[in-house]
Scaffold this active site. Structure first.
Site, PDB file in Angstrom:
ATOM      1  N   GLU A  87       1.236  -1.216  -0.193  1.00  0.00           N
ATOM      2  CA  GLU A  87       0.184  -0.779   0.114  1.00  0.00           C
ATOM      3  C   GLU A  87       1.041   1.523   0.120  1.00  0.00           C
ATOM      4  O   GLU A  87       1.181   1.750   0.971  1.00  0.00           O
ATOM      5  CB  GLU A  87      -0.764   0.164   0.912  1.00  0.00           C
ATOM      6  N   GLU A 130      -6.220  -8.058  -0.194  1.00  0.00           N
ATOM      7  CA  GLU A 130      -6.991  -7.993   1.530  1.00  0.00           C
ATOM      8  C   GLU A 130      -8.046  -7.963   1.405  1.00  0.00           C
ATOM      9  O   GLU A 130      -8.407  -6.670   0.767  1.00  0.00           O
ATOM     10  CB  GLU A 130      -5.999  -6.878   2.230  1.00  0.00           C
TER      11      GLU A 130
END
Ligand code: GAL
Length: 710
Positions: free
Chosen positions: A198, A347
């Protein structure tokens, strides 16, 4: 050979079957002179093609074996295997366990974890650990710590403290990624790589600023050019030396703001490329490389960063609330558009997160509905973050699949159902992907530019995009979200809700699309800016004015909604209204303003012009849901867009995925009660077998239907 004794040890038939398969492979393989049977290279030699081909639809979880004693791993893997989990995401954040001191590499434990997982039929996606540098590293090389915008240095104790532009950090990141690739890059159970985690936090240190200035020099060539394109005569901003250019992130010159964001995007790309090259140098080409992105996150241009990746993936968190098929589905569609192919959900939340204001759980059945909804939008993998909470650390309250005692939480059985279903439906979904007759155009530059100068604080460009997405999705049942520079001829309808920054390249592509018979609809604030975030002198929609035969005379931020009437009945425009004019006799007015601020009264609000078989339309209003639904009906009628499936009850989402010789429809019921869905034709029920004419879906019910192509 009699395996009865092993069957007793391996309590479940599934576990036994996997063990037996792997054992047979190992036994059948001749041992080469000088090789011991336990080395990983022997195992690689032993692996058949079937091991090298992972299932087409994968259920996964984030597993952090470094947080647990090795003696515990098998128990975890047994439980994963029972739940049908087919891959673990492993290794990200583990730098201090992989290299506890500089040059002291401990790569063996991760290899054992990968191999143990492999013996359970579980593949690995290896994450490079660079989002969490170890304390020794940032202590010895303090320049690797990033500087925040207020000049404060980030510190150890959290993550993302690294400086993405620092050469030393890149060198160390390259080293660890390369060593990992050397070690695991030919492991048969490793199917791919995730670089970092991320990307988000950037640095404002002096070197970054100097690199930004070099980047500007490269883009603009001369200061004269930069000064002209940014109109720096304004407020005496003229630069006479490159090193005078500052970093601005929110209130600077619009050209400067957009350049900084472009620099950030390019820098993330090169940060990633540094590791990507290290991995590619050693890893087998069959292993993909991705990074986990964050949906509509605006920190960088995802199209740029996705360019070097094999596959796009994102982290799908609802946070507070429940699954909204439009918000979440559009994010899936956005991610699919990064590479214009299927993607992974790297995720997602097992029930709840820990970072929302209220961390409610998804209802029973909703996690499964969400997994199928993701698959419907083109996900080929769905992975839960995380398997089990570390006993300490920042995320103790986050959802998991097993509790701190290592036994399943209630959600585990629902996830196990997804596992069984993915195994069953995988072969039917193999080689299929969504595609649409409708494209919604999106650029980061436009979203940023509107966000920097909203002019009406409630004007959220993503919300505006979704106000088109929702009714169009209801009709067409599939939407692509793409950049305006991609080939568009495959689409019957192209809608640009807020294409504020319009490059010449994009404008030419759109003009060509319309001239080739395509139907283009532009929404508010489109074509206002050029590629340097400067105003288009022709007014909106800039280079499309002459094709439209009309333009925006003035825009008005609204306190009170402006009434409109015409083709779409009586409605209002909220937040914003654009006064349009026509300059060509064949440009038609579809709606006009009612009595409002005087300026708008009686003036055109929506105009359209036919161009050969195609058309261009400008929508100067942002109507309520009913109005947008009528507009969507008109757009799809005039462009000949047809539903992918057919009518379904409200709250039931239909997701088509097309293969070479068959189509799969995934139906998910997010409405409150049971819904009966009559099928347009009889289809194969993939999860339950048999041919069906209609399906009954309870709340959160899912149907996976397949039909051969005619
Ligand atoms: C993600 C992150 C994970 C974990 C998760 C919790 O943003 O990549 O490492 O922190 O959030 O929701």
């Amino acid at each position: 050979m009699n395996f009865a004794w092993i069957k007793k040890i391996f309590a479940s038939p599934a576990r036994y079957a996997t063990f037996a398969a792997v054992a047979c492979i190992l036994l059948m393989t001749p041992t080469l002179p000088g090789q011991s049977q336990t080395t990983s290279s022997t195992k690689s030699n032993a692996v058949t093609n079937s091991v090298l081909t992972p299932p087409p639809l994968l259920l996964g979880t984030a597993w952090y074996p470094e947080q647990w004693p090795e003696s515990r791993w098998n128990a975890d893997l047994d439980l994963m295997q029972k739940a049908g989990i087919r891959f673990v995401r492993i290794g990200e954040f583990a730098w201090s366990s992989l290299e506890p001191a500089e040059g002291d590499y401990h790569l063996g434990w991760l290899e054992r974890a990968i191999d143990d997982a492999g013996r359970h039929g579980i593949y690995s996606v290896v994450g490079t650990p660079t989002a969490a540098p170890p304390a020794w590293l940032t202590q010895k090389y303090p320049e690797t710590l990033r500087m925040e915008e207020n000049g404060r240095k980030a510190e150890h104790g959290n993550r993302q403290q690294f400086n993405w532009d620092d050469p030393k950090y890149r060198e160390l990141a390259h080293d660890i990624a390369g060593r990992m690739a050397q070690r695991y890059g030919h492991n048969p159970y490793v199917i791919g790589w995730q670089i970092d985690n991320e990307y988000a936090a950037v640095s404002f240190d002096p070197r970054t600023r100097a690199d930004f200035q070099s980047w500007l020099q490269h883009r603009y060539g001369t200061l004269d050019n930069l000064n002209t394109r940014w109109t720096t005569a304004y407020w005496s901003q003229t630069y006479s030396n490159w090193d005078q250019v500052p970093i601005e992130t929110s209130r600077g010159n619009p050209g400067l703001l957009l350049s900084w964001k472009r620099f950030v995007s390019d820098t993330w790309r090169s940060y990633q490329k540094n590791q990507l090259d290290a991995i590619r140098q050693y890893a087998s080409p069959r292993q993909f490389i991705t990074t986990n992105m964050m949906g509509w996150f605006q920190g960088y241009n995802h199209y740029v960063v996705a360019r070097d990746l094999d596959l796009a993936s994102w982290d799908d968190y609802i946070g507070e609330g429940h699954l909204n098929a439009y918000v979440n589905g559009s994010t899936d569609d956005l991610t699919r558009g990064f590479k214009q192919k299927n993607f992974w959900v790297m995720e997602t939340q097992p029930g709840h997160v820990n970072w929302a204001p209220d961390n409610n759980d998804l209802n029973k059945g909703e996690v499964r509905a969400m997994a199928w909804h993701n698959v419907g939008h083109g996900a080929d993998a769905v992975s839960y973050w995380q398997w089990r909470s570390a006993l300490n650390g920042q995320e103790q309250y986050h959802g998991t699949l097993v509790g701190p005692d290592g036994t399943p939480v209630p959600l585990y059985t629902e996830v196990a159902q997804i596992g069984r279903e993915f195994t069953k439906a995988g072969p039917t979904l193999a080689g299929t992907s969504p595609k649409s007759q409708v494209a919604i155009l999106h650029t980061y530059g436009s979203v940023w530019a509107i966000d920097w100068q909203r002019h009406n604080k409630a004007y959220d460009p993503i919300v505006e995009l979704l106000s088109y997405y929702q009714p169009l999705r209801d009709i067409s049942q599939s939407i692509d979200i793409v950049q305006p520079t991609v080939p568009l001829d495959q689409y019957k309808l192209v809608v640009a809700p807020g294409l504020n920054v319009l490059s010449n390249e994009a404008a030419n592509n759109l003009i060509q699309y319309v001239k080739n018979g395509g139907h283009l609809v532009l929404g508010q604030r489109s074509g206002m800016k050029n590629d340097d975030n400067g105003l288009q002198p022709e007014r909106q929609p800039g280079p499309l004015v002459s094709l439209l035969g009309g333009r925006v005379e003035q825009y008005y931020a609204l306190i009170d909604p402006a009434p409109i009437h015409g083709q779409f009945g009586d409605n209002t425009s909220k937040l914003w209204a654009e006064l349009l004019s026509t300059s060509s006799p064949d440009t038609q007015v579809l709606a006009t303003y009612g009595k409002s601020n005087g300026w708008l009264d009686g003036k055109p609000a929506i105009i359209t012009r036919k161009i050969g078989k195609g058309s261009i339309t400008y929508v100067g209003v942002w109507m309520d849901e009913a109005g947008m639904a009528k507009l969507a009906q008109w757009m799809t009628n005039m462009s000949g867009v047809t539903p992918a499936f057919g009518p379904v009850p409200a709250g039931v989402e239909v997701d088509p995925r097309y293969g070479k010789d068959h189509t799969v429809f995934i139906l998910v019921n997010l409405a409150n009660g049971t819904q009966t869905v009559p099928l347009p034709r009889s289809m194969q029920d993939v999860l339950h077998g048999g041919s069906v004419q209609s399906v009954n879906l309870p709340r959160y019910g899912v149907a996976v239907l397949s039909e051969a192509k005619k």
